[in-house]
Design a protein around this motif. Structure first.
Motif, PDB file in Angstrom:
ATOM      1  N   GLY A 114       0.732  -1.132  -0.114  1.00 55.06           N
ATOM      2  CA  GLY A 114       0.125  -0.035   0.067  1.00 55.06           C
ATOM      3  C   GLY A 114       0.964   1.118  -0.077  1.00 55.06           C
ATOM      4  N   ALA A 115       2.182   1.041  -0.031  1.00 58.89           N
ATOM      5  CA  ALA A 115       3.019   2.222  -0.288  1.00 58.89           C
ATOM      6  C   ALA A 115       3.226   2.991   1.072  1.00 58.89           C
ATOM      7  N   SER A 116       2.841   2.160   2.071  1.00 61.67           N
ATOM      8  CA  SER A 116       3.283   2.796   3.436  1.00 61.67           C
ATOM      9  C   SER A 116       4.581   2.385   3.841  1.00 61.67           C
ATOM     10  N   LEU A 117       5.198   3.150   4.622  1.00 57.55           N
ATOM     11  CA  LEU A 117       6.786   3.078   4.845  1.00 57.55           C
ATOM     12  C   LEU A 117       6.642   2.842   6.276  1.00 57.55           C
ATOM     13  N   THR A 118       7.717   1.773   6.470  1.00 61.70           N
ATOM     14  CA  THR A 118       7.837   1.215   7.919  1.00 61.70           C
ATOM     15  C   THR A 118       9.092   1.498   8.458  1.00 61.70           C
ATOM     16  N   TYR A 119       9.343   2.046   9.639  1.00 56.59           N
ATOM     17  CA  TYR A 119      10.817   2.539  10.348  1.00 56.59           C
ATOM     18  C   TYR A 119      10.799   1.759  11.541  1.00 56.59           C
ATOM     19  N   ALA A 120      11.993   1.753  12.124  1.00 57.60           N
ATOM     20  CA  ALA A 120      12.190   0.927  13.423  1.00 57.60           C
ATOM     21  C   ALA A 120      13.461   1.618  13.919  1.00 57.60           C
ATOM     22  N   ILE A 163      12.956  -7.386  20.694  1.00 58.55           N
ATOM     23  CA  ILE A 163      12.396  -7.441  19.373  1.00 58.55           C
ATOM     24  C   ILE A 163      12.972  -6.555  18.395  1.00 58.55           C
ATOM     25  N   SER A 164      13.299  -6.930  17.365  1.00 65.80           N
ATOM     26  CA  SER A 164      13.774  -6.151  16.375  1.00 65.80           C
ATOM     27  C   SER A 164      13.191  -6.464  14.911  1.00 65.80           C
ATOM     28  N   GLU A 165      13.742  -5.710  13.922  1.00 69.35           N
ATOM     29  CA  GLU A 165      13.717  -6.080  12.482  1.00 69.35           C
ATOM     30  C   GLU A 165      12.364  -6.458  12.112  1.00 69.35           C
ATOM     31  N   PRO A 166      11.417  -5.396  12.036  1.00 69.93           N
ATOM     32  CA  PRO A 166      10.026  -5.916  11.464  1.00 69.93           C
ATOM     33  C   PRO A 166      10.128  -5.618   9.967  1.00 69.93           C
ATOM     34  N   ARG A 167       9.122  -6.723   9.460  1.00 64.54           N
ATOM     35  CA  ARG A 167       9.119  -6.808   7.968  1.00 64.54           C
ATOM     36  C   ARG A 167       7.897  -6.851   7.666  1.00 64.54           C
ATOM     37  N   ALA A 168       7.609  -6.278   6.332  1.00 64.35           N
ATOM     38  CA  ALA A 168       6.188  -6.034   6.100  1.00 64.35           C
ATOM     39  C   ALA A 168       5.587  -7.076   5.113  1.00 64.35           C
ATOM     40  N   GLY A 169       4.442  -7.381   5.291  1.00 66.84           N
ATOM     41  CA  GLY A 169       3.769  -8.400   4.456  1.00 66.84           C
ATOM     42  C   GLY A 169       2.496  -7.913   3.711  1.00 66.84           C
ATOM     43  N   LYS A 170       1.769  -8.709   3.495  1.00 62.95           N
ATOM     44  CA  LYS A 170       0.788  -8.215   2.598  1.00 62.95           C
ATOM     45  C   LYS A 170      -0.430  -7.587   3.747  1.00 62.95           C
ATOM     46  N   THR A 187      11.044 -15.505  20.101  1.00 65.40           N
ATOM     47  CA  THR A 187       9.707 -15.025  20.068  1.00 65.40           C
ATOM     48  C   THR A 187       9.386 -14.524  18.609  1.00 65.40           C
ATOM     49  N   VAL A 188       8.287 -14.753  18.285  1.00 67.21           N
ATOM     50  CA  VAL A 188       7.686 -14.148  16.865  1.00 67.21           C
ATOM     51  C   VAL A 188       6.241 -13.388  17.056  1.00 67.21           C
ATOM     52  N   MET A 189       6.304 -12.396  16.411  1.00 68.41           N
ATOM     53  CA  MET A 189       5.242 -11.256  16.751  1.00 68.41           C
ATOM     54  C   MET A 189       4.763 -10.820  15.318  1.00 68.41           C
ATOM     55  N   ALA A 190       3.225 -10.811  15.395  1.00 70.77           N
ATOM     56  CA  ALA A 190       2.551 -10.399  14.017  1.00 70.77           C
ATOM     57  C   ALA A 190       1.891  -8.953  14.490  1.00 70.77           C
ATOM     58  N   LEU A 191       1.707  -8.129  13.691  1.00 72.36           N
ATOM     59  CA  LEU A 191       1.120  -6.953  13.895  1.00 72.36           C
ATOM     60  C   LEU A 191       0.058  -6.542  12.746  1.00 72.36           C
ATOM     61  N   ASP A 192      -1.140  -5.954  12.963  1.00 71.29           N
ATOM     62  CA  ASP A 192      -1.777  -5.588  11.876  1.00 71.29           C
ATOM     63  C   ASP A 192      -1.203  -4.289  11.396  1.00 71.29           C
ATOM     64  N   SER A 193      -2.019  -3.783  10.378  1.00 71.46           N
ATOM     65  CA  SER A 193      -1.669  -2.616   9.516  1.00 71.46           C
ATOM     66  C   SER A 193      -1.716  -1.187  10.620  1.00 71.46           C
ATOM     67  N   GLU A 219      11.410 -13.077   7.655  1.00 76.38           N
ATOM     68  CA  GLU A 219      11.297 -12.760   6.234  1.00 76.38           C
ATOM     69  C   GLU A 219       9.788 -13.295   5.724  1.00 76.38           C
ATOM     70  N   PRO A 220       8.678 -12.759   5.364  1.00 80.30           N
ATOM     71  CA  PRO A 220       7.531 -13.016   5.016  1.00 80.30           C
ATOM     72  C   PRO A 220       7.521 -13.522   3.498  1.00 80.30           C
ATOM     73  N   LEU A 221       6.886 -14.699   3.322  1.00 79.57           N
ATOM     74  CA  LEU A 221       7.039 -15.098   1.624  1.00 79.57           C
ATOM     75  C   LEU A 221       5.423 -14.796   1.301  1.00 79.57           C
ATOM     76  N   THR A 222       5.429 -14.926  -0.064  1.00 81.89           N
ATOM     77  CA  THR A 222       4.223 -14.423  -0.974  1.00 81.89           C
ATOM     78  C   THR A 222       3.026 -15.422  -0.531  1.00 81.89           C
ATOM     79  N   ASP A 223       3.151 -16.579   0.051  1.00 79.97           N
ATOM     80  CA  ASP A 223       1.972 -17.441   0.332  1.00 79.97           C
ATOM     81  C   ASP A 223       1.707 -16.784   1.806  1.00 79.97           C
ATOM     82  N   ASN A 224       0.774 -17.585   2.592  1.00 80.92           N
ATOM     83  CA  ASN A 224       0.227 -17.251   3.821  1.00 80.92           C
ATOM     84  C   ASN A 224       1.212 -17.684   4.892  1.00 80.92           C
ATOM     85  N   THR A 225       2.597 -17.404   4.718  1.00 82.92           N
ATOM     86  CA  THR A 225       3.529 -17.878   5.727  1.00 82.92           C
ATOM     87  C   THR A 225       4.674 -16.942   5.875  1.00 82.92           C
TER      88      THR A 225
END
Length: 812
Positions: A114-120, A163-170, A187-193, A219-225
């Motif tokens: 969605g062209a949103s920029l993620t910073y950390a 916790i570090s290194e957020p990566r953007a998925g779909k 630890t693995v964490m998932a955040l919504d938009s 690293e997110p993959l293109t499928d739902n993983t």
């Protein structure tokens, strides 16, 4: 290059385009060195593990990066900056931060769909210097703040780890990983938009003795993983212990709920026997959506020697390829390693022998982990100020690299430079740089490991706090000065060569026509199993054929989609041309004569020049063929009429219950007939016994595809049943009355016939009415004349059994 030179180049291009015929759009681009002054960046402050100013590029080649800045003597600012594809400033937003509770958007890590920029950034939790809270910030593509949040360990905020290194998925989702010192579980964490936690889970290892996690990468993959890479060591409590065994574990999780889907591990070794473990540390993971491949980058530093290892895997964690590169001359400074979204790797180094550095070098490695180019850029020749700098880069289309050089000093105002360069450009100039040699390939091997395995083990309780800057952003300007520029126009490529070649002379050459203003290196592509490249330039290729081959030569420009290709066939010298054995022409059919492939010229006696000839008449046909080596061969084939016919005729009338017998020609096979009832075929003897008048159609093959056919009418008559025994016969081999047998009309179902001489000796017996006696007895070839007695028992169908006897005379 000054403006006048640039104008001259452009005019030349316009003239050239009138007489060149481009294959497709090609690549029109340029490299340039651009200075922006003054710079407000605090490049010397980029010290945390999420480095400041990490650049990212969107689909339109706009370049974004962010970091700490100093403005109006206040060092507590954080800025986001956007440049367009031509390195022109689009906007510059400067956020003031709070000294006591810092708002720090951090380094730009990703741009989502969605062209949103993620910073950390990592915020140190005093008093423990090893305790970090994760700050994640999101803005839109215009730099407007969407949200910013701090994530801490809820029960013990000062505990080591984080916790570090957020990566953007779909859909704007983010995924993070890490561990804390309370149990060192992953630890693995998932955040919504919107930055809310969707799920947060902890995973532990219970299968390996003394297992130690050594960091995590996600690293997110293109499928739902989503995949997490976990460097580990075991068999010791200290990673530097020689007994420690090092490896990497890859775990695939569901993006929906964090459940484990798959996991595999491997170890790196310096030898094929897997007895010398490699101690390189995992630094990065990257996923290429186009190839569906995962790239892992490892680093082993020591005494100025930098060894970089790369492992390429498919999305199921199967190892596809490994490679390692090492420098031969010691490097005294720290390199910067970047990986593009398509797994192109670039390693950048400031110069080693001058302080402050006056140049930098970079090494570019393909997504097949092979070296593309190694270049050195002299900054002195470009008017770069003599001071320290940080260098980073981002990736543009067509293989362009956008370097960002930020100077830092306490004595004067700093500069920001944006420098487009390309490993695919050839030539030497201050703007292009020079080819150099830094790295060479060294051995490395990867072997799968069956353990360890991880399993879910609860979750980590995290606190989430919104952080909002205390002041609105300040928009800044940044004047641009173009120091140099080199235009490249790769809009034309045409490949020339010989499509056929003889292996007896294995050398061959090809050339291309290309736009003289194209700066990109020519990329020749051949099948190395059949073709060896002897030499190559940007316009010519010399090759040696290793074997007979049918394929193509392909040529293009490095980093550009414009290509051309030529189909080629390489033949071994021919020994003969053959039309095959003499053959027959089937009535109403044609025959296609084939001379065989691999000849450069064909000549038939009628003047035609194809490799085949269709004939409809009998006769002699001649082919003359020339192979790629100039050898001339001839062959002749004789085509004759068919040597057999299928004719089935039968005299008018067949008595009911009788059998019509046909002796079919022996060369024919695959007989079929209709109707196929009341009939039998045995050894080419065709028997018909219809009960009503019937028309039979029969077909057979003489050769494959040559089918003959005929029809016969069998007329049924009601004939009386009778049997007649002649009273004499003459076995003198004149073709008349040579055999003694009765004449039968009707269908006999029982038949026993015997002949006796005057002494009562049996001389002949038969159970078949069609079989008679030729007069021979006891192998005598001279029949004895005189009288003979016959006995016969017979029965017609639907009639009673009859017994008869009589006499006949044998006349010589």
């Amino acid at each position: 290059m000054n403006c006048n030179k640039i104008s001259i180049l452009l005019i030349s291009v316009l003239v050239l385009s009138k007489f060149t015929n481009a294959q497709s759009k090609g690549c029109l681009d340029s490299i340039s060195f651009n200075k922006f002054y003054p710079s407000y960046f605090r490049a010397d402050n980029a010290t945390n593990s999420l480095a400041n100013y990490a650049p990212q590029v969107d689909e339109s080649d706009n370049v974004y990066f962010s970091g700490r800045t100093s403005f109006n003597s206040n060092p507590n600012y954080w800025s986001i900056i956007k440049f367009n594809a031509n390195n022109k400033l689009v906007w510059y937003k400067n956020f003031k931060t709070d000294v006591f509770n810092p708002f720090n958007g951090g380094a730009l890590l990703d741009i989502d769909e969605g062209a949103s920029l993620t910073y950390a950034s990592l915020f140190r939790n005093e008093p423990n210097p090893n305790s970090n809270s994760l700050i994640i910030t999101k803005t839109d593509s215009a730099g407007n703040l969407k949200w910013s949040k701090i994530f801490k360990h809820a029960l013990n905020p000062t505990i080591s780890g984080g916790i570090s290194e957020p990566r953007a998925g779909k859909n704007g989702d983010l995924f993070c990983t890490g561990h804390f010192a309370d149990d060192f579980n992953t630890t693995v964490m998932a955040l919504d938009s919107l930055g809310s936690i969707k799920w947060n889970k902890k995973y532990s290892h219970n299968t390996v003795f003394k297992y130690h996690s050594n960091g995590e990468f996600i690293e997110p993959l293109t499928d739902n993983t989503v995949v997490v890479a976990i460097p580990f060591f075991y068999n010791a409590d200290d990673i530097n212990d020689p007994a420690a065994r090092l490896g990497t574990q890859l775990v695939k999780f569901s993006k929906v709920n964090g459940s484990i889907i798959d996991q595999k591990s491997f170890m790196l070794y310096d030898n094929t026997a897997a007895t010398i473990p490699n101690r390189a540390k995992l630094q990065k993971i990257n996923y290429d959506t186009a190839s569906n491949q995962i790239l892992l980058f490892f680093e082993d530093l020591g005494f100025g020697i930098h060894k970089h290892k790369f492992v390429l895997l498919d999305s199921n964690f199967n190892i596809l390829k490994v490679a390692a590169y090492s420098n031969s001359v010691p490097l005294l400074s720290t390199e910067k390693v970047n990986i593009s979204k398509t797994n192109i790797i670039t390693i950048t180094y400031p110069s080693q022998n001058v302080f402050p550095p006056d140049s930098f070098a970079y090494v570019s490695i393909s997504n097949n982990i092979e070296l593309i180019a190694q270049k050195k850029i002299s900054l002195t020749n470009l008017g770069f100020p003599h001071r320290n700098f940080k260098v980073d880069l981002s990736y543009k289309k067509n293989g362009l690299l956008n370097f960002q050089l930020s100077t830092f000093t306490n004595l004067a105002q700093d500069y920001l430079y944006l420098y487009d360069n390309s490993p695919f450009y050839s030539g030497i100039s201050p703007c292009l740089g020079n080819d150099t040699s830094i790295f060479s390939k060294v051995p490395v091997f990867a072997f799968p490991v069956t353990n360890p395995l991880i399993e879910q083990n609860g979750s980590t309780l995290l606190s989430v706090t919104d952080q909002v800057p205390g002041y609105p952003p300040i928009d800044l300007s940044l004047p641009k000065e173009e120091v140099c520029k080199q235009i490249s126009i790769c809009d034309t490529i045409k490949l020339f060569g010989t499509p056929y070649h003889c292996l007896s002379n294995p050398l061959d050459s090809f050339k291309i026509i290309r736009n003289p203003l194209c700066r990109r290196k020519t990329n020749w592509q051949v099948d190395t199993t059949a073709i060896k490249i002897i030499s190559q330039t940007d316009t010519t290729l010399q090759v040696k054929y290793l074997q007979a081959y049918r394929g193509s030569i392909k040529v293009g420009f490095g980093g550009c989609s414009l290509t051309d290709s030529m189909a080629i066939e390489v033949y071994a010298p021919k020994t003969a041309v053959s039309l095959g054995k003499d053959t027959m022409l089937c009535p109403g059919k044609t025959i296609t004569l084939y001379a065989g492939a691999g000849f450069t010229n064909y000549q038939w006696q009628d003047g035609s020049t194809a490799d085949s000839l269709v004939i409809a008449q009998t006769g002699n046909y001649i082919i003359t063929a020339t192979d790629s080596c100039g050898n001339v061969f001839k062959d002749t084939i004789t085509v004759t009429p068919l040597d057999v016919a299928l004719n089935v005729d039968y005299p008018p009338g067949l008595c009911l219950n009788d059998t019509a017998v046909f002796n079919l020609p022996a060369p024919l096979y695959n007989f079929t007939w209709q109707p196929n009832t009341a009939s039998l075929l045995t050894n080419n003897l065709w028997k018909l016994y219809p009960t009503v008048t019937t028309v039979y159609s029969i077909s057979a093959e003489r050769e494959p595809g040559c089918i003959l056919s005929d029809t016969v009418l069998i007329t049924i008559k009601n004939c009386p049943d009778y049997i007649y025994f002649p009273n004499a016969f003459t076995p003198n081999k004149d073709g008349l009355n040579d055999v003694y047998k009765p004449t039968v009309s009707g269908r006999i179902i029982l038949y026993e016939f015997s002949i006796y001489n005057r002494y009562g000796q049996p001389v002949f017996k038969s159970n078949t009415p069609n079989q008679g006696w030729n007069g021979n007895f006891n192998n005598s070839q001279k029949p004895l004349p005189g009288g003979y007695v016959w006995h016969c028992r017979y029965q017609f169908i639907n009639q009673p059994l009859v017994q008869k006897k009589g006499m006949f005379i044998l006349i010589r």
